[in-house]
Design an enzyme around this catalytic site. Structure first.
Site, short mmCIF file in Angstrom:
data_model
loop_
_atom_site.label_atom_id
_atom_site.label_comp_id
_atom_site.label_asym_id
_atom_site.label_seq_id
_atom_site.Cartn_x
_atom_site.Cartn_y
_atom_site.Cartn_z
N LYS A 52 0.98 -1.39 0.01
CA LYS A 52 0.06 0.09 -0.08
C LYS A 52 0.66 1.46 -0.13
O LYS A 52 0.68 2.29 -0.51
CB LYS A 52 -0.94 0.27 1.28
N GLN A 96 -4.49 -1.47 9.74
CA GLN A 96 -4.52 -2.78 9.35
C GLN A 96 -5.10 -3.81 10.08
O GLN A 96 -4.76 -3.98 11.02
CB GLN A 96 -3.34 -3.33 8.79
N ASP A 119 -11.14 2.81 4.34
CA ASP A 119 -11.44 1.25 4.07
C ASP A 119 -13.08 1.02 4.31
O ASP A 119 -13.59 -0.12 3.97
CB ASP A 119 -11.04 0.69 5.59
#
Ligand code: GUN
Length: 285
Positions: A52, A96, A119
Protein backbone atom coordinates in the site's frame (compact mmCIF):
# COMPACT_ATOMS: atom_id res chain seq x y z
CA UNK A 1 -12.84 -18.57 -21.01
CA UNK A 2 -11.52 -15.08 -20.50
CA UNK A 3 -9.19 -13.92 -17.73
CA UNK A 4 -10.32 -10.86 -15.77
CA UNK A 5 -7.01 -9.03 -15.63
CA UNK A 6 -7.01 -7.09 -12.36
CA UNK A 7 -3.36 -6.19 -12.68
CA UNK A 8 -3.82 -4.37 -15.99
CA UNK A 9 -6.95 -2.54 -14.79
CA UNK A 10 -5.24 -1.56 -11.53
CA UNK A 11 -2.37 -0.04 -13.51
CA UNK A 12 -4.82 1.95 -15.62
CA UNK A 13 -6.59 3.25 -12.50
CA UNK A 14 -3.25 4.11 -10.86
CA UNK A 15 -2.28 6.18 -13.89
CA UNK A 16 -5.54 8.13 -13.68
CA UNK A 17 -5.10 8.70 -9.93
CA UNK A 18 -1.54 9.94 -10.47
CA UNK A 19 -2.79 12.44 -13.06
CA UNK A 20 -5.54 13.64 -10.75
CA UNK A 21 -3.02 14.11 -7.94
CA UNK A 22 -1.05 16.48 -10.17
CA UNK A 23 -4.23 18.46 -10.94
CA UNK A 24 -5.31 18.56 -7.29
CA UNK A 25 -1.88 19.86 -6.26
CA UNK A 26 -1.97 22.53 -8.97
CA UNK A 27 -5.49 23.66 -8.11
CA UNK A 28 -5.46 23.45 -4.32
CA UNK A 29 -1.85 22.97 -3.25
CA UNK A 30 -2.89 19.83 -1.41
CA UNK A 31 -1.26 16.41 -1.57
CA UNK A 32 -3.48 13.44 -0.64
CA UNK A 33 -2.21 11.85 2.58
CA UNK A 34 -2.74 8.32 3.90
CA UNK A 35 -1.86 7.22 7.43
CA UNK A 36 -1.61 3.52 8.20
CA UNK A 37 -1.56 1.85 11.60
CA UNK A 38 0.18 -1.52 11.67
CA UNK A 39 0.14 -3.44 14.93
CA UNK A 40 2.34 -6.46 15.68
CA UNK A 41 4.62 -8.59 13.54
CA UNK A 42 2.29 -10.55 11.26
CA UNK A 43 4.34 -10.94 8.04
CA UNK A 44 1.24 -10.96 5.80
CA UNK A 45 -0.08 -7.69 7.30
CA UNK A 46 3.39 -6.12 7.00
CA UNK A 47 3.58 -7.21 3.36
CA UNK A 48 0.13 -5.72 2.58
CA UNK A 49 1.01 -2.43 4.28
CA UNK A 50 4.29 -2.28 2.37
CA UNK A 51 2.44 -2.76 -0.94
CA UNK A 52 0.00 0.00 0.00
CA UNK A 53 2.83 2.36 0.88
CA UNK A 54 4.65 1.69 -2.39
CA UNK A 55 1.44 2.33 -4.33
CA UNK A 56 1.04 5.69 -2.51
CA UNK A 57 4.59 6.62 -3.53
CA UNK A 58 3.92 5.71 -7.17
CA UNK A 59 0.90 8.05 -7.45
CA UNK A 60 2.43 10.94 -5.49
CA UNK A 61 0.53 10.64 -2.20
CA UNK A 62 2.03 11.50 1.15
CA UNK A 63 1.93 8.41 3.35
CA UNK A 64 3.00 7.54 6.86
CA UNK A 65 2.98 4.19 8.65
CA UNK A 66 2.70 3.97 12.45
CA UNK A 67 4.13 0.65 13.53
CA UNK A 68 3.05 -0.46 16.99
CA UNK A 69 4.09 -3.46 19.09
CA UNK A 70 1.83 -6.50 19.52
CA UNK A 71 1.19 -5.64 23.20
CA UNK A 72 0.10 -2.05 22.53
CA UNK A 73 -2.81 -0.72 24.63
CA UNK A 74 -6.25 0.25 23.35
CA UNK A 75 -5.66 3.79 24.64
CA UNK A 76 -2.42 4.22 22.66
CA UNK A 77 -4.08 3.26 19.36
CA UNK A 78 -7.05 5.50 20.16
CA UNK A 79 -4.76 8.45 20.87
CA UNK A 80 -2.96 7.94 17.56
CA UNK A 81 -6.26 7.87 15.66
CA UNK A 82 -7.47 11.02 17.41
CA UNK A 83 -4.26 12.75 16.34
CA UNK A 84 -4.75 11.57 12.75
CA UNK A 85 -8.38 12.74 12.79
CA UNK A 86 -7.16 16.23 13.74
CA UNK A 87 -4.22 16.34 11.30
CA UNK A 88 -5.18 18.31 8.14
CA UNK A 89 -2.37 16.65 6.17
CA UNK A 90 -4.00 13.25 6.66
CA UNK A 91 -6.98 12.64 4.37
CA UNK A 92 -7.22 8.92 4.94
CA UNK A 93 -6.73 6.54 7.87
CA UNK A 94 -6.29 2.79 7.55
CA UNK A 95 -5.92 0.41 10.48
CA UNK A 96 -4.56 -2.86 9.13
CA UNK A 97 -6.63 -5.79 10.41
CA UNK A 98 -6.63 -8.09 12.26
CA UNK A 99 -5.68 -6.38 15.52
CA UNK A 100 -4.36 -8.34 18.55
CA UNK A 101 -6.94 -9.94 20.84
CA UNK A 102 -6.57 -7.37 23.66
CA UNK A 103 -7.82 -4.66 21.30
CA UNK A 104 -11.52 -3.83 20.80
CA UNK A 105 -11.48 -3.56 16.99
CA UNK A 106 -15.02 -2.18 16.70
CA UNK A 107 -14.20 0.67 19.07
CA UNK A 108 -11.07 1.49 17.05
CA UNK A 109 -12.91 1.52 13.74
CA UNK A 110 -15.72 3.67 15.20
CA UNK A 111 -13.19 6.28 16.27
CA UNK A 112 -11.97 6.98 12.71
CA UNK A 113 -13.42 10.17 11.21
CA UNK A 114 -15.91 8.78 8.61
CA UNK A 115 -14.59 11.31 6.05
CA UNK A 116 -11.13 9.70 6.42
CA UNK A 117 -12.41 6.11 6.56
CA UNK A 118 -11.01 4.90 3.22
CA UNK A 119 -11.53 1.25 4.20
CA UNK A 120 -15.26 1.90 4.60
CA UNK A 121 -15.35 -0.06 7.87
CA UNK A 122 -16.95 2.66 10.06
CA UNK A 123 -20.63 1.86 10.77
CA UNK A 124 -21.55 5.25 9.26
CA UNK A 125 -20.11 4.23 5.89
CA UNK A 126 -21.47 0.69 6.21
CA UNK A 127 -24.93 2.19 6.69
CA UNK A 128 -24.51 4.51 3.72
CA UNK A 129 -23.52 1.57 1.52
CA UNK A 130 -26.48 -0.56 2.56
CA UNK A 131 -28.86 2.35 1.89
CA UNK A 132 -27.18 3.06 -1.48
CA UNK A 133 -25.88 6.46 -0.45
CA UNK A 134 -22.48 7.82 -1.44
CA UNK A 135 -19.71 7.10 1.07
CA UNK A 136 -16.56 5.05 1.41
CA UNK A 137 -16.85 1.45 0.23
CA UNK A 138 -14.44 -1.33 1.31
CA UNK A 139 -11.64 -1.62 -1.24
CA UNK A 140 -11.80 -5.32 -2.11
CA UNK A 141 -15.50 -5.58 -3.03
CA UNK A 142 -15.31 -2.17 -4.72
CA UNK A 143 -12.43 -3.50 -6.83
CA UNK A 144 -14.54 -6.49 -7.86
CA UNK A 145 -17.39 -4.23 -8.99
CA UNK A 146 -14.94 -2.07 -11.00
CA UNK A 147 -13.49 -5.15 -12.65
CA UNK A 148 -16.93 -6.47 -13.65
CA UNK A 149 -17.80 -3.05 -15.08
CA UNK A 150 -14.52 -2.91 -17.04
CA UNK A 151 -15.45 -6.16 -18.79
CA UNK A 152 -19.05 -4.99 -19.38
CA UNK A 153 -20.47 -7.70 -17.14
CA UNK A 154 -23.91 -6.53 -16.03
CA UNK A 155 -24.97 -8.18 -12.77
CA UNK A 156 -28.59 -7.01 -13.00
CA UNK A 157 -30.89 -9.98 -12.41
CA UNK A 158 -27.96 -12.40 -12.17
CA UNK A 159 -27.72 -15.04 -9.45
CA UNK A 160 -24.66 -14.13 -7.39
CA UNK A 161 -23.37 -16.57 -4.80
CA UNK A 162 -20.94 -15.02 -2.33
CA UNK A 163 -18.94 -17.48 -0.25
CA UNK A 164 -17.71 -15.76 2.92
CA UNK A 165 -19.68 -13.36 5.12
CA UNK A 166 -16.99 -11.09 6.56
CA UNK A 167 -17.44 -7.36 7.24
CA UNK A 168 -14.42 -6.69 5.00
CA UNK A 169 -15.49 -8.63 1.92
CA UNK A 170 -18.65 -10.75 1.92
CA UNK A 171 -21.19 -8.35 3.45
CA UNK A 172 -20.15 -5.21 1.53
CA UNK A 173 -19.89 -7.34 -1.64
CA UNK A 174 -23.52 -8.35 -1.09
CA UNK A 175 -24.60 -4.71 -0.63
CA UNK A 176 -22.80 -3.60 -3.80
CA UNK A 177 -24.30 -6.39 -5.88
CA UNK A 178 -27.76 -5.79 -4.44
CA UNK A 179 -27.41 -2.07 -5.20
CA UNK A 180 -26.66 -3.10 -8.80
CA UNK A 181 -29.90 -5.16 -8.92
CA UNK A 182 -28.34 -8.63 -8.67
CA UNK A 183 -29.98 -11.50 -6.82
CA UNK A 184 -27.63 -12.19 -3.94
CA UNK A 185 -26.96 -15.16 -1.72
CA UNK A 186 -24.31 -15.25 1.02
CA UNK A 187 -22.91 -18.63 2.02
CA UNK A 188 -20.59 -19.12 4.98
CA UNK A 189 -18.98 -21.67 7.23
CA UNK A 190 -22.35 -22.97 8.52
CA UNK A 191 -23.95 -23.27 5.09
CA UNK A 192 -25.31 -26.73 4.48
CA UNK A 193 -24.33 -28.22 1.10
CA UNK A 194 -22.34 -25.35 -0.42
CA UNK A 195 -22.34 -27.04 -3.83
CA UNK A 196 -26.14 -26.86 -4.03
CA UNK A 197 -25.85 -23.06 -3.81
CA UNK A 198 -22.82 -22.47 -6.05
CA UNK A 199 -24.31 -24.63 -8.83
CA UNK A 200 -27.22 -22.18 -9.15
CA UNK A 201 -24.93 -19.18 -9.53
CA UNK A 202 -24.22 -17.11 -12.64
CA UNK A 203 -21.45 -15.42 -10.65
CA UNK A 204 -19.52 -17.05 -7.78
CA UNK A 205 -17.49 -14.73 -5.54
CA UNK A 206 -15.37 -16.54 -2.98
CA UNK A 207 -13.03 -15.26 -0.30
CA UNK A 208 -12.62 -17.50 2.71
CA UNK A 209 -8.98 -18.62 2.63
CA UNK A 210 -9.42 -22.29 1.77
CA UNK A 211 -7.31 -23.65 -1.09
CA UNK A 212 -9.34 -25.41 -3.81
CA UNK A 213 -12.67 -24.85 -2.01
CA UNK A 214 -14.44 -24.26 -5.33
CA UNK A 215 -14.03 -27.27 -7.62
CA UNK A 216 -15.30 -27.80 -11.15
CA UNK A 217 -18.29 -29.93 -10.08
CA UNK A 218 -19.55 -26.95 -8.01
CA UNK A 219 -19.68 -24.57 -10.98
CA UNK A 220 -22.27 -24.44 -13.75
CA UNK A 221 -21.12 -24.12 -17.36
CA UNK A 222 -20.34 -20.53 -18.33
CA UNK A 223 -20.36 -19.14 -14.80
CA UNK A 224 -18.23 -16.13 -13.86
CA UNK A 225 -15.70 -16.81 -11.11
CA UNK A 226 -14.31 -14.12 -8.83
CA UNK A 227 -11.58 -15.48 -6.57
CA UNK A 228 -10.99 -13.21 -3.58
CA UNK A 229 -8.93 -15.75 -1.63
CA UNK A 230 -5.21 -15.39 -0.99
CA UNK A 231 -3.41 -18.46 0.34
CA UNK A 232 0.16 -19.63 0.45
CA UNK A 233 0.39 -23.13 -1.08
CA UNK A 234 2.86 -25.77 0.16
CA UNK A 235 5.20 -24.93 -2.72
CA UNK A 236 5.28 -21.30 -1.53
CA UNK A 237 3.15 -19.96 -4.39
CA UNK A 238 0.15 -17.64 -3.89
CA UNK A 239 -3.16 -19.30 -4.76
CA UNK A 240 -6.82 -18.41 -4.33
CA UNK A 241 -9.83 -20.39 -3.11
CA UNK A 242 -10.69 -21.76 -6.56
CA UNK A 243 -9.23 -24.83 -8.27
CA UNK A 244 -8.17 -22.59 -11.16
CA UNK A 245 -6.81 -25.31 -13.43
CA UNK A 246 -10.06 -27.26 -13.61
CA UNK A 247 -12.66 -24.55 -12.98
CA UNK A 248 -11.20 -22.33 -15.71
CA UNK A 249 -12.14 -24.98 -18.31
CA UNK A 250 -15.82 -24.61 -17.41
CA UNK A 251 -16.39 -20.92 -16.74
CA UNK A 252 -16.79 -17.89 -19.03
CA UNK A 253 -14.63 -15.49 -16.99
CA UNK A 254 -12.27 -16.00 -14.08
CA UNK A 255 -9.93 -13.86 -11.98
CA UNK A 256 -6.41 -15.25 -11.51
CA UNK A 257 -4.53 -15.29 -8.20
CA UNK A 258 -2.24 -13.42 -8.15
CA UNK A 259 -3.11 -10.67 -10.63
CA UNK A 260 -6.88 -10.54 -10.15
CA UNK A 261 -8.67 -9.01 -7.18
CA UNK A 262 -5.49 -8.28 -5.17
CA UNK A 263 -4.12 -5.42 -7.30
CA UNK A 264 -7.65 -3.98 -7.56
CA UNK A 265 -7.87 -3.72 -3.76
CA UNK A 266 -4.82 -1.47 -3.74
CA UNK A 267 -6.07 0.56 -6.70
CA UNK A 268 -9.34 1.18 -4.83
CA UNK A 269 -7.45 2.30 -1.73
CA UNK A 270 -5.73 4.91 -3.91
CA UNK A 271 -9.02 5.90 -5.48
CA UNK A 272 -10.74 6.20 -2.06
CA UNK A 273 -7.83 8.24 -0.68
CA UNK A 274 -8.03 10.64 -3.63
CA UNK A 275 -11.79 10.91 -3.05
CA UNK A 276 -11.17 11.79 0.63
CA UNK A 277 -8.57 14.40 -0.37
CA UNK A 278 -11.01 16.01 -2.81
CA UNK A 279 -13.71 16.16 -0.11
CA UNK A 280 -11.28 17.78 2.35
CA UNK A 281 -9.99 20.21 -0.32
CA UNK A 282 -13.56 21.31 -1.00
CA UNK A 283 -14.32 21.72 2.73
CA UNK A 284 -11.21 23.87 3.13
CA UNK A 285 -12.44 26.31 0.46
N1 GUN B 1 -7.02 -6.99 6.43
C1 GUN B 1 -7.40 -7.77 5.39
N2 GUN B 1 -7.95 -7.03 4.43
C2 GUN B 1 -7.93 -5.76 4.85
C3 GUN B 1 -8.36 -4.52 4.27
O1 GUN B 1 -8.91 -4.44 3.17
N3 GUN B 1 -8.14 -3.43 5.03
C4 GUN B 1 -7.56 -3.49 6.25
N4 GUN B 1 -7.42 -2.36 6.91
N5 GUN B 1 -7.16 -4.60 6.81
C5 GUN B 1 -7.34 -5.73 6.10
Amino acid sequence: MQILDGKALAQKIEKNVAQEVVTLKEQTGRTPGLAVILVGNDPASAAYVNMKKKACDRVGFYSVTHEMPEDISQKAIEKTIEMMNQNPNIDAILVQLPLPSQIDTTKILELIDPSKDVDGFHPYNVGRLTTKLDGFVPCTPLGVIEMLAEYNIDVKGKNCCIVGASNIVGKPMASLLLNADATVEICHIFTDDLKKHTLQADIILVGVGVINLIKEDMVKDGAIIIDIGINRADNGKLVGDVDFKNVSKKCSYITPVPGGVGPMTIAMLLSNTLKAAKIHAQEAN
